[in-house]
Design a protein around this motif. Structure first.
Motif, PDB file in Angstrom:
ATOM      1  N   MET A   1     -87.297  48.640-131.169  1.00 17.66           N
ATOM      2  CA  MET A   1     -87.572  49.459-130.001  1.00 17.66           C
ATOM      3  C   MET A   1     -86.671  50.691-129.986  1.00 17.66           C
ATOM      4  N   PRO A   2     -87.139  51.809-129.429  1.00 18.55           N
ATOM      5  CA  PRO A   2     -86.310  53.019-129.401  1.00 18.55           C
ATOM      6  C   PRO A   2     -85.001  52.813-128.656  1.00 18.55           C
ATOM      7  N   ASN A   3     -83.970  53.447-129.165  1.00 20.79           N
ATOM      8  CA  ASN A   3     -82.660  53.398-128.519  1.00 20.79           C
ATOM      9  C   ASN A   3     -82.260  54.839-128.191  1.00 20.79           C
ATOM     10  N   LEU A   4     -82.126  55.120-126.901  1.00 22.11           N
ATOM     11  CA  LEU A   4     -81.815  56.467-126.440  1.00 22.11           C
ATOM     12  C   LEU A   4     -80.428  56.489-125.828  1.00 22.11           C
ATOM     13  N   GLY A   6     -77.787  54.975-126.480  1.00 26.56           N
ATOM     14  CA  GLY A   6     -77.211  53.656-126.261  1.00 26.56           C
ATOM     15  C   GLY A   6     -78.032  52.738-125.382  1.00 26.56           C
ATOM     16  N   SER A   7     -79.162  53.219-124.861  1.00 21.25           N
ATOM     17  CA  SER A   7     -79.995  52.394-123.976  1.00 21.25           C
ATOM     18  C   SER A   7     -81.299  52.021-124.677  1.00 21.25           C
ATOM     19  N   THR A   8     -81.647  50.732-124.622  1.00 22.03           N
ATOM     20  CA  THR A   8     -82.930  50.281-125.159  1.00 22.03           C
ATOM     21  C   THR A   8     -84.044  50.652-124.189  1.00 22.03           C
ATOM     22  N   ALA A  33     -83.443  46.342-121.986  1.00 22.75           N
ATOM     23  CA  ALA A  33     -82.719  45.559-122.988  1.00 22.75           C
ATOM     24  C   ALA A  33     -82.892  44.059-122.808  1.00 22.75           C
ATOM     25  N   ASP A  34     -82.879  43.582-121.572  1.00 23.86           N
ATOM     26  CA  ASP A  34     -83.006  42.143-121.336  1.00 23.86           C
ATOM     27  C   ASP A  34     -84.014  41.862-120.220  1.00 23.86           C
TER      28      ASP A  34
END
Length: 366
Positions: A1-4, A6-8, A33-34
């Motif tokens: 999944m894209p990570n922008l 530091g955020s999923t 993320a969760d």
């Protein structure tokens, strides 16, 4: 999944908006993320069904089959009347306008169903990217054309009266077949707006309410029934212990006021669309011509007494509730707005025939 930064982020999730927080984030503080309700989209489906309102309503059974066949799909519906569609059953409802067209043309879909012959709908069918397309395309001559063999039956019954008269398939079945499905009696998907808390204390409370939709629009006026017939029906209903309730919009205001004055039948007035739908939901049965109120009545699963003259009776599926009644004189004005004989055959539909259909369809006690 894209990570922008530091955020999923899950742009493939059915809840993800992109321009604002999604509902799970807003209501529960979930982040991608969760996220416990992450729902990846497996198919992207676009329905183009612009109008009229009644045809939009009677296309909603398709939603049931799509949810069954593609439970992880994101369904987008483009229409002229977003308010009539069931909000909870469709992921994205768009009104036909330039912003909607621009961003639909930049997207990709797995399935596209164009169920309208309007030229703008056909043009969109041709310019929006989709793996599989069903319905109508735009012919180089600038007219609607069947996009594949599945669309040919419904297309031809719409352009030749002879084929339309000979057709014995209900509209919903035709739509399902156009989309590549077998119709299995799927019901409409509709919102009663009961949660709005409308106050209907002025309605009769102890007797079964029979909604009488007294108008039919100004296009097919051959469907209109005279005041004399309505008064006769109202009187019979009242004598049998029913509570007639006059229904309609601003076009029926004058007529309903006359009928109320002549019979004392309840007339609650005119209302915005959502409130009118909820008013119809309060009825125990509906008497109507072929018009928007008929589609609403069927969608609300009400016993529907359908008065028909100029349309093919096979077109309408009442789902086993109510009856279709027609004039005693055969109609010779198929899909015509004016009567060739001068006086509409609707005047040969006696009130007694409609009353009998109410008796057989709606219990006399609530």
């Amino acid at each position: 999944m894209p990570n922008l930064n530091g955020s999923t982020v899950h742009p493939d999730c059915r809840h993800f908006r992109g321009d604002m927080p999604c509902r799970p984030n807003k209501e529960h503080g979930y982040v991608c993320a969760d996220c416990p309700v992450y729902a990846p989209v497996e198919q992207r489906v676009l329905i183009i069904k612009l109008g009229a309102i009644g045809d939009v309503i009677r296309t909603t059974p398709l939603l049931r089959r799509l949810r069954q066949e593609y439970p992880a799909a994101k369904i987008t519906w483009l229409t002229l009347t977003p308010a009539i569609l069931p909000q909870g059953a469709i992921d994205e409802i768009l009104k036909l306008d330039l912003p909607s067209v621009l961003h639909l043309q930049a997207r990709e879909f797995d399935l596209l169903f164009n169920l309208d012959k309007d030229k703008e709908a056909c043009a969109l069918h041709d310019t929006i990217r989709a793996t599989h397309k069903f319905g109508y395309t735009l012919h180089p001559a600038g007219v609607a054309w069947p996009g594949n063999a599945r669309a040919e039956h419904k297309f031809l019954t719409g352009v030749f009266d002879q084929l339309s008269l000979a057709n014995q398939k209900p509209y919903v079945q035709e739509i399902f077949e156009l989309c590549g499905f077998e119709f299995r009696g799927e019901e409409y998907v509709f919102d009663t707006h009961e949660d709005k808390g409308y106050n209907w204390e002025a309605l009769p409370q102890s007797q079964p309410r029979i909604g009488l939709n007294t108008g039919c629009g100004d296009r097919w006026t051959t469907r209109l029934w005279s005041d004399t017939q309505w008064i006769a029906l109202i009187t019979q209903l009242q004598q049998a212990g029913y509570a007639p309730v006059l229904l309609g919009g601003t076009a029926e205001e004058e007529r309903n006021q006359r009928l109320h004055a002549a019979t004392g039948a309840c007339y609650p007035g005119t209302f915005p669309l959502e409130q009118f739908i909820n008013l119809m939901h309060q009825m125990d049965g509906i008497v109507t011509q072929v018009t928007m109120a008929m589609h609403i009545s069927i969608a609300l699963a009400k016993p529907t007494i359908l008065m028909n003259n100029i349309f093919n009776p096979y077109e309408f599926d009442l789902y086993g509730r109510g009856q279709l009644v027609q004039p005693d004189r055969a109609c010779v004005c198929f899909y015509r707005g004016t009567c060739k004989l001068g006086t509409s055959c609707m005047e040969d539909l006696p009130a007694e025939k409609v009353f009998k259909a109410v008796l057989e369809s709606v219990p006399q006690a609530r």
